[in-house]
Design a protein around this motif. Structure first.
Motif, PDB file in Angstrom:
ATOM      1  N   PRO A  67      53.792  29.322  -6.923  1.00  0.00           N
ATOM      2  CA  PRO A  67      53.592  30.551  -7.700  1.00  0.00           C
ATOM      3  C   PRO A  67      52.148  31.030  -7.593  1.00  0.00           C
ATOM      4  O   PRO A  67      51.212  30.238  -7.780  1.00  0.00           O
ATOM      5  N   LEU A  68      51.968  32.310  -7.285  1.00  0.00           N
ATOM      6  CA  LEU A  68      50.636  32.803  -6.974  1.00  0.00           C
ATOM      7  C   LEU A  68      49.670  32.642  -8.141  1.00  0.00           C
ATOM      8  O   LEU A  68      48.481  32.367  -7.932  1.00  0.00           O
ATOM      9  N   ASN A  69      50.128  32.792  -9.366  1.00  0.00           N
ATOM     10  CA  ASN A  69      49.236  32.633 -10.511  1.00  0.00           C
ATOM     11  C   ASN A  69      48.686  31.213 -10.595  1.00  0.00           C
ATOM     12  O   ASN A  69      47.503  31.006 -10.924  1.00  0.00           O
ATOM     13  N   LYS A  70      49.501  30.217 -10.272  1.00  0.00           N
ATOM     14  CA  LYS A  70      49.044  28.822 -10.285  1.00  0.00           C
ATOM     15  C   LYS A  70      48.149  28.534  -9.076  1.00  0.00           C
ATOM     16  O   LYS A  70      47.142  27.821  -9.187  1.00  0.00           O
ATOM     17  N   VAL A  71      48.526  29.085  -7.930  1.00  0.00           N
ATOM     18  CA  VAL A  71      47.712  28.914  -6.721  1.00  0.00           C
ATOM     19  C   VAL A  71      46.312  29.476  -6.956  1.00  0.00           C
ATOM     20  O   VAL A  71      45.301  28.865  -6.595  1.00  0.00           O
ATOM     21  N   ARG A  72      46.251  30.640  -7.585  1.00  0.00           N
ATOM     22  CA  ARG A  72      44.956  31.262  -7.857  1.00  0.00           C
ATOM     23  C   ARG A  72      44.077  30.370  -8.741  1.00  0.00           C
ATOM     24  O   ARG A  72      42.872  30.255  -8.521  1.00  0.00           O
ATOM     25  N   ASP A 109      59.955  37.672  -8.507  1.00  0.00           N
ATOM     26  CA  ASP A 109      59.166  37.406  -9.710  1.00  0.00           C
ATOM     27  C   ASP A 109      57.747  37.928  -9.490  1.00  0.00           C
ATOM     28  O   ASP A 109      57.020  37.424  -8.632  1.00  0.00           O
ATOM     29  N   GLU A 110      57.345  38.931 -10.257  1.00  0.00           N
ATOM     30  CA  GLU A 110      56.052  39.572 -10.043  1.00  0.00           C
ATOM     31  C   GLU A 110      54.882  38.670 -10.411  1.00  0.00           C
ATOM     32  O   GLU A 110      53.795  38.780  -9.834  1.00  0.00           O
ATOM     33  N   THR A 111      55.058  37.774 -11.385  1.00  0.00           N
ATOM     34  CA  THR A 111      53.976  36.866 -11.762  1.00  0.00           C
ATOM     35  C   THR A 111      53.773  35.792 -10.706  1.00  0.00           C
ATOM     36  O   THR A 111      52.662  35.553 -10.243  1.00  0.00           O
ATOM     37  N   ALA A 112      54.863  35.153 -10.317  1.00  0.00           N
ATOM     38  CA  ALA A 112      54.782  34.106  -9.291  1.00  0.00           C
ATOM     39  C   ALA A 112      54.661  34.692  -7.899  1.00  0.00           C
ATOM     40  O   ALA A 112      54.284  33.990  -6.968  1.00  0.00           O
ATOM     41  N   GLN A 113      54.972  35.985  -7.751  1.00  0.00           N
ATOM     42  CA  GLN A 113      55.004  36.638  -6.444  1.00  0.00           C
ATOM     43  C   GLN A 113      55.885  35.841  -5.483  1.00  0.00           C
ATOM     44  O   GLN A 113      55.481  35.502  -4.364  1.00  0.00           O
ATOM     45  N   SER A 114      57.104  35.567  -5.948  1.00  0.00           N
ATOM     46  CA  SER A 114      58.036  34.747  -5.167  1.00  0.00           C
ATOM     47  C   SER A 114      59.459  35.264  -5.349  1.00  0.00           C
ATOM     48  O   SER A 114      59.853  35.679  -6.444  1.00  0.00           O
ATOM     49  N   PRO A 115      60.278  35.196  -4.283  1.00  0.00           N
ATOM     50  CA  PRO A 115      61.678  35.608  -4.374  1.00  0.00           C
ATOM     51  C   PRO A 115      62.565  34.476  -4.884  1.00  0.00           C
ATOM     52  O   PRO A 115      62.261  33.292  -4.681  1.00  0.00           O
ATOM     53  N   TYR A 116      63.679  34.876  -5.513  1.00  0.00           N
ATOM     54  CA  TYR A 116      64.633  33.884  -6.022  1.00  0.00           C
ATOM     55  C   TYR A 116      65.988  34.559  -6.201  1.00  0.00           C
ATOM     56  O   TYR A 116      66.097  35.794  -6.227  1.00  0.00           O
ATOM     57  N   PHE A 117      67.032  33.753  -6.342  1.00  0.00           N
ATOM     58  CA  PHE A 117      68.358  34.287  -6.654  1.00  0.00           C
ATOM     59  C   PHE A 117      69.230  33.170  -7.199  1.00  0.00           C
ATOM     60  O   PHE A 117      68.909  31.983  -7.059  1.00  0.00           O
ATOM     61  N   GLN A 118      70.321  33.560  -7.822  1.00  0.00           N
ATOM     62  CA  GLN A 118      71.319  32.612  -8.306  1.00  0.00           C
ATOM     63  C   GLN A 118      72.660  32.925  -7.665  1.00  0.00           C
ATOM     64  O   GLN A 118      72.929  34.062  -7.276  1.00  0.00           O
ATOM     65  N   TYR A 119      73.495  31.906  -7.560  1.00  0.00           N
ATOM     66  CA  TYR A 119      74.864  32.097  -7.071  1.00  0.00           C
ATOM     67  C   TYR A 119      75.748  31.001  -7.646  1.00  0.00           C
ATOM     68  O   TYR A 119      75.255  29.989  -8.167  1.00  0.00           O
ATOM     69  N   ASP A 167      59.184  34.570   1.264  1.00  0.00           N
ATOM     70  CA  ASP A 167      59.502  35.656   2.175  1.00  0.00           C
ATOM     71  C   ASP A 167      58.219  36.394   2.532  1.00  0.00           C
ATOM     72  O   ASP A 167      57.126  35.966   2.133  1.00  0.00           O
ATOM     73  N   VAL A 168      58.332  37.487   3.269  1.00  0.00           N
ATOM     74  CA  VAL A 168      57.112  38.162   3.723  1.00  0.00           C
ATOM     75  C   VAL A 168      56.324  38.774   2.573  1.00  0.00           C
ATOM     76  O   VAL A 168      55.109  38.960   2.674  1.00  0.00           O
ATOM     77  N   ARG A 169      56.981  39.061   1.447  1.00  0.00           N
ATOM     78  CA  ARG A 169      56.240  39.547   0.277  1.00  0.00           C
ATOM     79  C   ARG A 169      55.385  38.448  -0.319  1.00  0.00           C
ATOM     80  O   ARG A 169      54.197  38.659  -0.612  1.00  0.00           O
ATOM     81  N   SER A 170      55.955  37.270  -0.520  1.00  0.00           N
ATOM     82  CA  SER A 170      55.193  36.169  -1.119  1.00  0.00           C
ATOM     83  C   SER A 170      54.088  35.702  -0.182  1.00  0.00           C
ATOM     84  O   SER A 170      52.988  35.348  -0.620  1.00  0.00           O
ATOM     85  N   LEU A 171      54.365  35.725   1.110  1.00  0.00           N
ATOM     86  CA  LEU A 171      53.349  35.324   2.084  1.00  0.00           C
ATOM     87  C   LEU A 171      52.227  36.350   2.171  1.00  0.00           C
ATOM     88  O   LEU A 171      51.049  35.992   2.254  1.00  0.00           O
ATOM     89  N   SER A 172      52.577  37.616   2.110  1.00  0.00           N
ATOM     90  CA  SER A 172      51.557  38.655   2.120  1.00  0.00           C
ATOM     91  C   SER A 172      50.617  38.499   0.931  1.00  0.00           C
ATOM     92  O   SER A 172      49.396  38.671   1.057  1.00  0.00           O
ATOM     93  N   ALA A 173      51.165  38.142  -0.241  1.00  0.00           N
ATOM     94  CA  ALA A 173      50.336  37.936  -1.427  1.00  0.00           C
ATOM     95  C   ALA A 173      49.376  36.773  -1.225  1.00  0.00           C
ATOM     96  O   ALA A 173      48.210  36.817  -1.663  1.00  0.00           O
ATOM     97  N   LYS A 174      49.833  35.722  -0.551  1.00  0.00           N
ATOM     98  CA  LYS A 174      48.962  34.573  -0.284  1.00  0.00           C
ATOM     99  C   LYS A 174      47.890  34.931   0.744  1.00  0.00           C
ATOM    100  O   LYS A 174      46.730  34.505   0.629  1.00  0.00           O
ATOM    101  N   PHE A 175      48.256  35.721   1.736  1.00  0.00           N
ATOM    102  CA  PHE A 175      47.265  36.168   2.715  1.00  0.00           C
ATOM    103  C   PHE A 175      46.186  37.014   2.032  1.00  0.00           C
ATOM    104  O   PHE A 175      44.998  36.913   2.350  1.00  0.00           O
ATOM    105  N   GLU A 176      46.615  37.840   1.093  1.00  0.00           N
ATOM    106  CA  GLU A 176      45.652  38.670   0.359  1.00  0.00           C
ATOM    107  C   GLU A 176      44.706  37.798  -0.469  1.00  0.00           C
ATOM    108  O   GLU A 176      43.521  38.123  -0.623  1.00  0.00           O
ATOM    109  N   LEU A 177      45.223  36.683  -0.997  1.00  0.00           N
ATOM    110  CA  LEU A 177      44.375  35.764  -1.759  1.00  0.00           C
ATOM    111  C   LEU A 177      43.314  35.141  -0.854  1.00  0.00           C
ATOM    112  O   LEU A 177      42.145  34.999  -1.243  1.00  0.00           O
TER     113      LEU A 177
END
Length: 384
Positions: A251-256, A315-325, A338-348
């Motif tokens: 989760p990006l908030n924890k990584v930060r 999840d906008e706080t964790a900047q991570s994708p998820y789903f249930q089934y 996914d590429v959204r969560s990875l892009s957020a880490k690259f930006e960090l």
């Protein structure tokens, strides 16, 4: 490159037409299997015909990746062009300082890495007879000067004889009383390996304070290890893990939080951000001590969502994708990258001007990650 989020009714062809790009490029970038179904909420990496980020300047970045010797040669071939270093996992050792090589021959990894201009790195781990990290073994080697010097001699021999171009020290569960001996151990290895012209890195558990309690943290001094090694890897993953409750792996908030603490102890130019190349599939309800998540690849996660007709959320706080089934009457929860969560880490990495990043691990190909990385940064190699 652009990131597109799949909406109801989208197909590869309609997206390609809307962006004026080839459907084949979407299929290739995102590893879509025939007949190319999509999941609602899926993040696709699109190769735009014209640049969409005019004025953004790329910078050189370091990228390392861990791999076992049972990696597919095809996956390795596809991945190496994007790696500065290939961390070959792993070499163990005896209490007397004798090296224990991987069970499988890793020669092809060294050869392929060198052919790609990627530095092959020997990864040193203190695995005991059960295959787990052994703090007994760590204590034996860091507190016995004779054994330590024997191990250093064996490491330098591997570099000289087999063509490794550095050492990575991945020790976990270090006892608090071994904190300073471990620092000295890293420093002594660095002195010997630097004399051959190669670097030494050390992996650090994700601390957020000097006196963080826990076996993962108490034996690692960020400041002293940052001085002792040429670079460090922040293992900023495993918040969501096999035996824990469902949540983002990184989760990006924890990584930060970890990065901000690390920067108070270690120069940014020495810090590599750890990035997970995997996700987890949990069966609910989570029961502590009983539940066990299945490890899955990021491409595999998308296929599960498609097969189960699941809607992928973000999840906008964790900047991570998820789903249930639901499968066979049981509810599952999946978190992945996914590429959204990875892009957020690259930006960090860019925000804090870190040295780069290290991937655990590169055993499965996630092509969109590497294409996005190359679009964002120049990957630097040893010769440059």
């Amino acid at each position: 490159m652009e990131i597109y989020i799949v909406r109801p009714g989208d197909t590869v062809d309609t997206i390609a037409d809307a962006y004026g790009i080839s459907a084949q490029s979407i299929i290739y970038n995102n590893q879509l299997p025939y007949p190319y179904p999509l999941a609602i909420g899926q993040a696709l990496l699109l190769s735009a015909e014209a640049p969409t980020s005019l004025g953004r300047e790329k910078k050189s970045i370091y990228a390392g990746g861990y791999a076992y010797p049972f990696i597919s040669r095809w996956v390795l071939e596809q991945t190496l062009p994007y790696l500065s270093d290939l961390f070959i996992f792993s070499y163990g050792f005896t209490p007397e300082g004798e090296l224990i090589p991987p069970l499988l021959d890793d020669t092809f990894m060294i050869t392929m890495a060198k052919a790609s201009g990627t530095a092959p790195i020997l990864t040193l781990t203190p695995f005991g007879p059960t295959g787990q990290f052994s703090n007994y073994l760590i204590s034996q080697i860091v507190n016995n000067e004779t054994a330590k010097q024997q191990l250093i001699a064996n490491l330098t021999a591997q570099i000289t004889e087999r063509g490794f171009e550095g050492i990575d020290i991945d020790f976990e569960y270090i006892l608090a009383e071994d904190k300073i001996p471990f620092v000295n151990f890293v420093r002594d290895i660095r002195t010997a390996v630097n004399a051959l012209g190669f670097p030494v890195s050390v992996a650090l558990a994700p601390k957020t304070s000097d006196n963080q309690i826990g076996l993962l943290y108490e034996g690692k001094d960020y400041g002293l290890l940052g001085e002792a090694a040429d670079s460090v890897l922040l293992m900023t993953y495993e918040w969501g893990y096999t035996y824990g409750p469902p949540m983002a792996v990184a989760p990006l908030n924890k990584v930060r939080e970890v990065v901000e603490y690390a920067l108070t102890k270690i120069p940014a130019s020495k810090i590599n951000l750890g990035i997970p190349n995997y996700g987890y599939d949990w069966t609910l309800p989570f029961i502590s001590g009983t539940s066990k998540a299945a490890t899955i690849g990021n491409v595999q996660a998308i296929q599960i969502a498609i097969e189960q007709n699941a809607f992928i959320q973000f999840d906008e706080t964790a900047q991570s994708p998820y789903f249930q089934y639901i499968s066979e009457g049981l509810t599952h929860e999946v978190w992945f990258e996914d590429v959204r969560s990875l892009s957020a880490k690259f930006e960090l990495v860019e925000e804090y001007q870190l040295r780069g990043m290290g991937y655990w691990q590169v055993m499965q190909l996630f092509r969109a990650n590497w294409l996005l990385l190359a679009d964002t940064f120049f990957i630097y190699f040893k010769e440059t």
